[in-house]
Motif scaffolding. Structure first.
Motif, PDB file in Angstrom:
ATOM      1  N   GLU A 436       0.808  -1.201   0.000  1.00 26.07           N
ATOM      2  CA  GLU A 436       0.000   0.000   0.000  1.00 26.07           C
ATOM      3  C   GLU A 436       0.861   1.280   0.000  1.00 26.07           C
ATOM      4  O   GLU A 436       0.378   2.338  -0.377  1.00 26.07           O
ATOM      5  N   ASP A 465      -0.205  -8.317  -3.660  1.00 28.84           N
ATOM      6  CA  ASP A 465      -1.086  -7.859  -2.590  1.00 28.84           C
ATOM      7  C   ASP A 465      -1.479  -8.988  -1.655  1.00 28.84           C
ATOM      8  O   ASP A 465      -1.719 -10.129  -2.080  1.00 28.84           O
ATOM      9  N   ASN A 467      -4.149  -9.433   1.777  1.00 27.33           N
ATOM     10  CA  ASN A 467      -5.241  -8.751   2.472  1.00 27.33           C
ATOM     11  C   ASN A 467      -4.828  -8.476   3.921  1.00 27.33           C
ATOM     12  O   ASN A 467      -5.128  -9.235   4.843  1.00 27.33           O
ATOM     13  N   ASP A 500      -6.152  -2.271   0.243  1.00 26.11           N
ATOM     14  CA  ASP A 500      -5.754  -3.441  -0.524  1.00 26.11           C
ATOM     15  C   ASP A 500      -6.333  -3.377  -1.934  1.00 26.11           C
ATOM     16  O   ASP A 500      -7.221  -2.576  -2.233  1.00 26.11           O
TER      17      ASP A 500
END
Length: 778
Positions: A436, A465, A467, A500
């Motif tokens: 992020e 990515d 979560n 996310d």
């Protein structure tokens, strides 16, 4: 249907006269007889869905051959004869035995005849007739689909057609309004509308409101009501999911204005120097862009091409570089869409964007060569420190196979997130990563020989990515609820954001916090489109009872592992008009957002409780202290005179005692009997001097009465007078001393008649002392 009116119709037979007919008009010809037809029917009518307990009467068949003597028998055949329909064989009454549905069968074809019971011969020819069913409104409209999917371009004008929905009604369209439908929209306001006659759905807001980048999906619920939409009609519903298709209304924009790269002078032509990225909010072809070098001193030395997959600009070398000639270059790179941009909604914003790229040239003297011109590696953002990302490999082009040492160019890794094994070129993580913060890391790995020959290679590390972020409210939500409302009233729509970037897109779920699930104030309804509505659960709220509610909403994402957070919606209780518009809210509710937090309020409350406990403890300790005697020593024998009317200490008295005790008699401590001094003889009555007291001074009178009552009613008091010292009156008083000790010499000269002038309370005292004086004189 219990009020059906059944018309009993007796069909009159058509009588044909018995006139003789002759063949060929000759009198002497053969006589032809025309027989009379005794009965004839066309059709009967019957209402469907009869709910009565008796058989439903349809009509009566009657022949003019029937004389009423019981010799005729009526016989019924055809559709449903004997089962659905029966006929009274004696009188021809026709009945329906069952409840009939017109939608299953609209009419029945029957035949009837009359025979002689005795001979069995037909007395009437068999005649066919029809029983038709009258329709009632017993079928609701039904749509062709339970769920429709449609789309409309974003930025469409008001009234743009989106799709058409159609419903049908099984009732008779030729009879009344049972099958006459009207369409309406029950969910989807104010974005869409529906034509009540045709079912065509159209956009209801202008281009400025229907922006795909703000909201892409809508769910619309359409109702179809029969009886032409009148009250009492039946209703059917369907759902239409409408998606706004993209329009090229957003130009690309660079994420940063300046890019810096370093390349060795030995880099070959066509080799990428670095990548730059612009962002376009549109989708598909509308987001496609191309980059170009428009100016700079490196205009003829570098080029930029567009990666069709990632839409990134890749800077490449056009000509060989020479460190000794030029050590750095500056490029001005432009980005724009490949498709025509819709400029109606841009205003004065530019359709293109510019970025500056600075490329530093590094000196190279026979450096080692990497196997690849650049490396692309991937690693999950939650990878542990020490995890290997990939490896690079370089060799000595000189043929000496000199050992190569690897290192990270720290100018490209200022945060020191990566490191490389100096011996084998394995790149590994040395600090935790966060996608992020940066999804890509462009680092350079240096290969160096022992003779200080070096070479750089760009390594593009893509973070995959995970979560690891909980969704939160898209913004701070604060709304209000009217004091008079209704249960289920939506007061706010909330949405969420998540840092996310799941592959399938975000999917959020909303619910009320567990501790609020059984409270009767508000509820949360998940709309299924990453939004939720906050609804009331009561019909009334009171500002006096509670002017503000904090509604905790739990937001959960749909990826693995699932993350959740709790957002708080502030709901103010306000007074509203009949249309639900806010009129007045309490100041507490209006300033609640800037007030103290719950933790601060708890801390303040604890401080108050501790302070009260300290005060109570201090008071208890003070009561336990031993009271000092009124007379401290034998030598200090003086009267403490309590002044009832404060007349001052005289002009010379500057050291008078505090005389404020009698001003508040309630605060005076409970009187104590002096038991430490035994009088040595009978004290003479005190000399009473004339004094002017206010009769309105009720506090003084009450105090004197209370003292007299306490002494008279005390069973433990000794049979002698005790000296009660109240206060030292000071010196130089105009009233002189009131002490009985100093007034004994003038006792005989005292006149107590003035006490009678003080009122009835002192009249008895004057009588007592006056009587004693009389006794002495006698």
């Amino acid at each position: 249907m219990g009020n059906k009116m059944i018309s009993r119709v007796k069909y009159v037979p058509i009588i044909v006269s018995h006139l003789p007919l002759y063949r060929d008009g000759a009198k002497g010809g053969k006589l032809l007889k025309r027989f009379k037809r005794g009965w004839m029917w066309n059709q009967f009518f019957l209402q469907e869905e009869y709910t009565g307990s008796d058989k439903q009467y349809i009509g009566k068949l009657q022949s003019d051959m029937d004389k009423g003597d019981g010799t005729l028998k009526y016989i019924l055949t055809g559709d449903g004869a004997g089962d659905i329909f029966t006929i009274d064989e004696n009188n021809g009454d026709l009945h329906a035995n069952k409840r009939l549905d017109r939608e299953e069968k609209a009419f029945y074809t029957l035949r009837a005849t009359v025979v002689n019971k005795n001979t069995g011969l037909k007395l009437e020819p068999e005649t066919e007739f029809i029983v038709k069913l009258h329709d009632i409104n017993d079928n609701e409209p039904k749509f062709a689909k339970e769920l429709y999917t449609a789309s409309a371009p974003e930025r469409s004008n008001i009234g743009t057609s989106v799709t058409q929905v159609t419903a049908t009604d099984a009732d008779d369209s030729m009879y009344g309004n049972s099958a006459k439908l009207r369409y309406s929209i029950s969910q989807g306001h104010p974005y869409f509308s529906v034509d009540p006659s045709t079912g065509i759905i159209r956009t209801a807001l202008g281009p400025g409101e229907m922006d795909r980048e703000k909201r892409e999906h809508y769910q619309v619920v359409i109702e179809a009501k029969d009886m032409a939409g009148q009250r009492g009609g039946l209703t059917g519903t369907t759902t239409v999911n409408i998606t706004l298709t993209d329009v090229n209304d957003n130009p690309p924009r660079f994420s940063q204005s300046i890019y810096q790269f370093s390349v060795p002078e030995s880099i070959k032509t066509g080799i990428p120097v670095g990548r730059i990225k612009a962002v376009d909010k549109d989708l598909g072809k509308n987001a496609e862009m191309y980059y170009s070098v428009v100016s700079g001193d490196g205009l003829d030395m570098f080029d930029v091409i567009t990666d069709k997959d990632s839409q990134e600009g890749i800077i490449t070398v056009l000509k060989p570089l020479d460190y000794e000639k030029t050590r750095s270059y500056t490029l001005e790179i432009q980005v724009q869409n490949t498709q025509t941009l819709d400029t109606r909604f841009l205003g004065y914003l530019p359709t293109k964007d510019m970025a500056t790229v600075r490329i530093g040239i590094e000196d190279v003297d026979e450096p080692p060569l990497f196997e690849k011109a650049s490396y692309v590696m991937e690693v999950k953002e939650d990878a542990a420190v020490g995890t290997a990302v990939g490896s690079v490999r370089a060799m000595d082009p000189d043929g000496y196979n000199s050992p190569v040492r690897y290192s990270i160019d720290r100018r490209t890794d200022l945060d020191r997130l990566f490191n490389v094994h100096s011996g084998n070129g394995s790149i590994f993580i040395i600090r935790p990563l966060d996608r992020e913060e940066a999804a890509w890391h462009n680092i350079s790995v240096i290969a160096m020989e022992f003779n200080d020959y070096i070479l750089w290679v760009p390594v593009y590390v893509r973070l995959l990515d995970v979560n690891d972020n909980a969704p939160t409210f898209a913004s701070f939500y604060e709304t209000f609820v009217c004091e008079k409302t209704k249960p289920g009233q939506k007061i706010q729509t909330v949405s969420a954001v998540d840092a996310d970037d799941p592959v399938g897109g975000h999917k959020f779920f909303f619910s009320l916090a567990m501790e609020w699930a059984y409270r009767g104030n508000f509820t949360v309804k998940d709309n299924g489109d990453n939004t939720a509505g906050v609804l009331t659960r009561r019909s009334s709220y009171s500002q006096l009872h509670k002017s503000i509610y904090l509604v905790p909403v739990v937001i959960t994402d749909g990826d693995f592992p699932m993350q959740s957070s709790t957002g708080t919606l502030t709901v103010r209780v306000c007074t509203c008009d009949r249309e639900g518009n806010m009129e007045l809210c309490n100041a507490e509710a209006q300033t609640s957002s800037a007030g103290l937090s719950t933790g601060a309020l708890v801390a303040i409350l604890l401080c108050v409780i501790i302070l009260l406990m300290i005060i109570v403890l201090f008071a208890a300790l003070k009561r336990q202290k031993k009271k000092e005697p009124l007379i401290i020593s034998k030598e200090d024998v003086r009267d403490n005179v309590v002044s009832y009317n404060d007349e001052g200490g005289g002009e010379e008295d500057t050291q008078a005692f505090d005389i404020g005790a009698l001003r508040n008699p309630e605060a005076i401590e409970e009187s104590q009997q002096r038991r430490d001094i035994i009088p040595s003889g009978t004290l003479n009555p005190p000399i009473r001097r004339t004094a002017i007291l206010s009769r309105d001074n009720a506090d003084v009178r009450d105090f004197i009465n209370q003292r007299v009552q306490d002494n008279d009613s005390n069973p433990t008091a000794p049979p002698y007078d005790s000296l009660a010292t109240y206060a030292y009156e000071g010196t130089g008083s105009v009233a002189e001393s009131l002490s009985s000790l100093g007034s004994a010499s003038s006792e005989g000269d005292q006149d107590y008649n003035y006490l009678s002038d003080w009122g009835p309370r002192f009249r008895k005292l004057a009588d007592m002392y006056g009587a004693e004086d009389s006794d002495r004189e006698s």
